[in-house]
Design an enzyme around this catalytic site. Structure first.
Site, short mmCIF file in Angstrom:
data_model
loop_
_atom_site.label_atom_id
_atom_site.label_comp_id
_atom_site.label_asym_id
_atom_site.label_seq_id
_atom_site.Cartn_x
_atom_site.Cartn_y
_atom_site.Cartn_z
N CYS A 54 0.79 -1.24 0.00
CA CYS A 54 0.00 0.00 0.00
C CYS A 54 0.82 1.28 0.00
O CYS A 54 0.75 2.07 -0.94
CB CYS A 54 -0.92 0.02 1.22
SG CYS A 54 -2.25 -1.19 1.18
N HIS A 104 -2.27 7.44 3.99
CA HIS A 104 -1.28 6.40 4.28
C HIS A 104 0.15 6.79 3.90
O HIS A 104 0.99 5.94 3.62
CB HIS A 104 -1.66 5.08 3.59
CG HIS A 104 -1.06 3.88 4.26
ND1 HIS A 104 -1.02 2.63 3.67
CD2 HIS A 104 -0.47 3.73 5.47
CE1 HIS A 104 -0.45 1.77 4.48
NE2 HIS A 104 -0.10 2.41 5.58
#
Length: 582
Positions: A54, A104
């Site tokens: 990710c 993130h």
């Protein structure tokens, strides 16, 4: 004067399986809205992302640069401030910039989206979120239950999170403004937790596997919301001149979500095709012909490069990009292919994984072994010793990477290895800078505090080195385990670092980083600014393994001459505790 530059919309799915949307051949689910967007535009049949996980994948998407250039984002959990994002450049070029959803790439103020080029933010800065609720009373350590952020502070949502994110995205694109917009619509679906509205889950009651049933319902909702954002653009008269990209951040998670990546091999985290080749499409009705399939390789890095090229001269003064402007290829003005070769590097525990694709030949090493890991260089000899761990594949006839050709095509393997090594030497930054020093300092201070018999109260301090912040936290936790052991849960590369410096039994927890001592004290190390997450003695995520202990002596000289805790060999190791999964 009317600004005729295109609006740019990037729709990012999270852990979406290669075969889990209609235009990729899905059979258990129909995704008519995503399919309509793809078939009305361009489908990239060889569309890749820059990393198999990710955070580093998102770092590549936001910068147009291989994440290897600025260290291992998966370990650091932030995008270094020295890097500039596509939003930085587009805002300077006169675009209105927004992000809705998952960031993130850092939670500390210096890494916040509003300090990385975005004018507007609504979403969460961590790795994921519960789809139905916020609950800070359950535990302040539960990242997935934290409030959302609307740029001004804590914010809530009602209903289903995917719907709520789309509501904010529609508000952004429908605003009556003259300047073009850049919107990064970063859904966390269908990333875990596997949650969807009950009525949507019931649509898939014919699917026996409960995890996959919920996963498909999440994609169903994602598809519905892609349709909503397209309809909003059409209603506002902005669809024709909006360049829309749709892709996933990495391959589908075949373990937690039962994603379907067929015919590709493996999934999220892997440098085989299933981890890095994703559903990838784009649409620009005003300029690009629809109903086409583009066969040459493209990569997520091209999104930023294309956006900056279309923004005009104001956005050309940027760091060197690894992405390529796709616009000339889509309009038939460029010959050849966007990329002669693509490269991947994933640091994982003591070993690394690499892959390189040139034309239809792809070389994979997973892992590259201690020989290459010691030097940072891959070698055909190290690769050949892996047995079934890697190989050379012809993707034109074997997209599933099932037939290893390395024995018959040793020359090709050697050439690809040399190509990857050259790329690696040109692009790779020092993996983790001097954060290792901070880690050693934290370990020493945690040990000293414990030996000194400090009361079990919450206390924190930060260490700043080269812009990286690490935080140490001590507070009570509940467990029946009273053994005097020091459990250090760290990301893979820090585990490898510890082992190389005498911490022989040091291991890591992929999701959390922290320490449990004497079964009574909880310490969490954030690397460098990740929200604190809960750790329970003995808990470990399936698919990674159980954490082992490092035993410290209790005496007057707890610190070695090198400044690290003196660690005798552990004569025993704790087994897994009977605790529920996180």
């Amino acid at each position: 004067m009317t600004d005729e530059r295109p609006n740019i919309l990037v729709i990012l799915a999270d852990d979406l399986g290669y075969r889990d949307v209609s235009f990729q051949g899905a059979t258990e689910i129909e995704t008519p809205h995503i399919d309509r967007l793809a078939r009305a535009g361009v489908i990239f049949s060889n569309g890749y992302v820059a990393h198999a996980l990710c955070a580093p994948s998102r770092a590549g998407l936001m910068t147009g640069r291989y994440p290897a250039r600025f260290g291992d984002v998966q370990v650091l959990q932030h995008l270094p401030v020295e890097e500039r994002t596509v939003a930085d450049y587009l805002r300077e070029a006169g675009y209105r910039t927004g992000i809705v959803g998952k960031w993130h790439l850092g939670t500390a103020p210096e890494f916040h989206p509003l300090n990385r080029g975005f004018d507007y933010f609504y979403g969460f800065t961590g790795s994921g979120h519960d789809y139905f609720r916020i609950d800070v009373t359950e535990s302040p350590l539960q990242e997935y239950l934290l409030p959302l952020n609307d740029g001004r502070g804590a914010s809530g949502f009602s209903g289903y999170l995917t719907d709520a994110l789309t509501d904010r995205a529609i508000d952004f694109v429908a605003a009556d403004r003259e300047e073009p917009f850049f919107l990064y619509l970063s859904y966390n679906a269908p990333h875990v937790p596997l949650q969807a509205p009950a009525e949507t889950v019931r649509k898939y009651r014919h699917v026996d596997d409960e995890k996959r049933r919920r996963y498909l319902a999440m994609i169903d909702s994602l598809d519905h919301n892609v349709g909503r954002i397209v309809a909003a653009l059409q209603a506002a008269g902005r669809w024709e001149n909006t360049l829309t990209f749709f892709l996933s951040d990495n391959g589908g998670d075949t373990f937690k979500s039962r994603a379907d990546n067929r015919p590709l091999r493996n999934g999220k985290g892997s440098v085989f095709e299933g981890g890095i080749r994703v559903p990838f499409a784009a649409s620009w009705p005003a300029r690009w012909s629809g109903g086409t399939t583009f066969e040459p390789m493209v990569i997520s890095l091209d999104v930023a490069a294309t956006a900056l090229a279309l923004a005009g001269d104001e956005a050309t003064a940027h760091l060197p990009l690894d992405g390529v402007n796709l616009d000339p290829f889509m309009r038939g003005e460029a010959s050849g292919v966007p990329h002669e070769a693509l490269f991947w590097k994933v640091i994982w525990n003591e070993d690394g994984r690499f892959a390189v694709r040139k034309a239809d030949a792809k070389l994979v090493s997973t892992p590259w072994g201690r020989e290459a890991g010691a030097t940072g260089r891959a070698s055909a000899r190290a690769l050949g010793a892996l047995g079934g761990g890697g190989g050379l594949f012809d993707l034109s006839t074997d997209p599933g990477e099932t037939r290893d050709l390395i024995a018959a095509e040793a020359g090709t393997a050697a050439r690809l290895t040399a190509l990857w090594n050259d790329w690696n030497e040109r692009t790779s930054a020092a993996p983790f800078g001097t954060s290792h020093q901070a880690l050693r300092y934290l370990i020493r201070e945690m040990y000293r505090a414990t030996v000194a018999g400090e009361p079990v109260v919450r206390s924190t301090f930060d260490v700043y080195l080269d812009g990286a912040r690490l935080t140490y936290v001590r507070e009570p936790c509940r467990t029946a385990d009273t053994r005097e052991r020091f459990f250090l849960h760290l990301f893979p590369a820090y585990s490898a670092y510890g082992k190389r410096h005498g911490f022989e039994n040091l291991d890591f927890d992929f999701w959390n980083h922290g320490v449990i001592l004497d079964g009574r004290c909880l310490a969490v190390v954030t690397l460098p600014e990740h929200e604190i997450t809960g750790i329970r003695t003995g808990q470990y995520i399936p698919g990674t393994g159980w954490v082992w202990g490092v035993e410290f002596p209790v005496g007057p000289e707890p610190v070695s001459a090198e400044g690290s805790p003196a660690i005798p060999p552990a004569d025993e190791q704790p087994g897994p505790a009977d605790v529920p999964e996180r």
